[in-house]
Enzyme design. Structure first.
Site, short mmCIF file in Angstrom:
data_model
loop_
_atom_site.label_atom_id
_atom_site.label_comp_id
_atom_site.label_asym_id
_atom_site.label_seq_id
_atom_site.Cartn_x
_atom_site.Cartn_y
_atom_site.Cartn_z
N ASN A 254 0.77 -1.28 -0.06
CA ASN A 254 -0.22 0.03 0.17
C ASN A 254 0.88 1.22 -0.11
OD1 ASN A 254 -1.35 2.34 1.63
ND2 ASN A 254 -3.21 0.96 0.97
N CYS B 92 -5.82 10.25 0.65
CA CYS B 92 -4.81 10.95 1.48
C CYS B 92 -4.88 12.59 0.67
CB CYS B 92 -3.54 10.77 1.21
SG CYS B 92 -2.95 9.02 1.75
N GLY C 48 -16.43 -4.72 6.25
CA GLY C 48 -17.30 -5.39 7.27
C GLY C 48 -17.33 -6.80 7.22
N THR D 141 -11.24 -4.93 9.55
CA THR D 141 -11.36 -4.70 10.92
C THR D 141 -11.67 -6.15 11.97
OG1 THR D 141 -12.45 -2.76 10.56
CG2 THR D 141 -13.24 -3.73 12.65
#
Length: 304
Positions: free
Chosen positions: A97, A128, A242, A264
């Site tokens: 990344n 960004c 998710g 996550t």
């Protein structure tokens, strides 16, 4: 279980998402890296970054908000202290990344990575703020995004994946912009800008005031955005947002994703990526799916 996109072959379509899996090697005692499709490194910058002040991560009802501030060791330290050890896992795709606050920042990181061995692709973090344009996010302005992707594609010696921000009016338009500028694939979605306030102190719970919402709460929106992006472009789409179960991964594939990223969920279960990859294979067996790639874009909509 193999899938291919942008000239890369993965043993399965489940990838650990950037910012949730460190630099990969830190998980080797927890996750069998040779049993997942790959992982995306923490965002790499030209120089090391300390990130934002604490508190910078909080739990929400169905996920979390973070404002880590892209803390990382810098591209040179990654190349010398992290990447060599990953050679032990040749079947695990390492996706780097890349981020910066100017186009030159991005290009400096890509140039440093170009000469390294063992990297499968680059994922461009387009969320960004561009410091030369008043802090406007690259990913929220089609012109800035196009300029960034064109420059990055010219510099990159490996496939270029553009990670799109969901904080836009039309995700389909931004996906097309990335494709037109030369992206080999797009990944989406990044986190949603959010705010949580402590009602007792009347102060934001995150020191940075706002942060990025991720986790199960965003999944239905993320699936919709992947579906819209996949309909709009001809390049592969990598879906995320998710995912906590094999069935979640299947949803994204049916919506048009070629592969998925798990983020996550790794905070609650450090083995989530491997568990979901294993579970996805079993799901395919139970549902007589001979090739997982056949699920991509296979959602059926009843005719009226």
């Amino acid at each position: 279980m193999k899938v291919r996109f942008a000239g890369i072959e993965l043993r399965n379509p489940v990838i650990a998402a950037s910012g949730t899996f460190a630099y990969g090697i830190e998980f080797e005692d927890i996750v069998s890296l040779d049993r997942i499709g790959g992982f995306v490194t923490k965002g790499l910058s030209r120089e090391p970054m300390a990130g934002n002040q604490a508190p910078r991560i909080i739990e929400t009802a169905a996920g979390m908000i973070n404002a880590i501030g892209l803390q990382n060791i810098g591209v040179q330290a990654f190349l010398t202290s992290k990447l060599p050890a990953l050679a032990r896992y040749p079947t695990c795709a390492v996706i780097a990344n890349v981020f910066g606050y100017t186009v030159d920042d991005y290009l400096a990181v890509i140039d440093a990575l170009n000469e390294a061995r063992g990297i499968a692709a680059y994922e461009l973090n387009a969320s960004c703020p561009n410091t030369k344009h008043g802090g406007i996010s690259f990913g929220s302005d089609w012109k800035l995004l196009g300029e960034l992707v064109v420059a990055a594609k010219q510099a990159a010696k490996r496939p270029l994946i553009v990670k799109l921000s969901p904080n836009v009016t039309s995700i389909a338009a931004m996906a097309r912009c990335a494709e037109d500028a030369g992206a080999d694939a797009v990944s989406l979605v990044n986190t949603f800008v959010s705010l949580s306030i402590d009602v007792h102190t009347r102060r934001p719970r995150i020191a940075n005031v706002t942060g990025g919402l991720s986790g199960p709460a965003i999944k239905p929106i993320a699936v919709r955005m992947v579906w819209e992006a996949a309909k709009a472009v001809h390049i592969p789409v990598i879906g995320m947002g998710g995912i906590t179960s094999p069935e979640d991964a299947v949803e994204f594939l049916l919506a048009g994703a070629t592969a998925v990223q798990v983020g996550t969920a790794s905070y609650a279960d450090p083995r989530a990526v491997e568990r979901i990859a294993h579970g996805l294979e079993h799901w395919c067996v139970r549902h007589h799916v001979e090739k997982v790639s056949s699920l991509t874009g296979a959602m059926e909509i009843a005719s009226t």
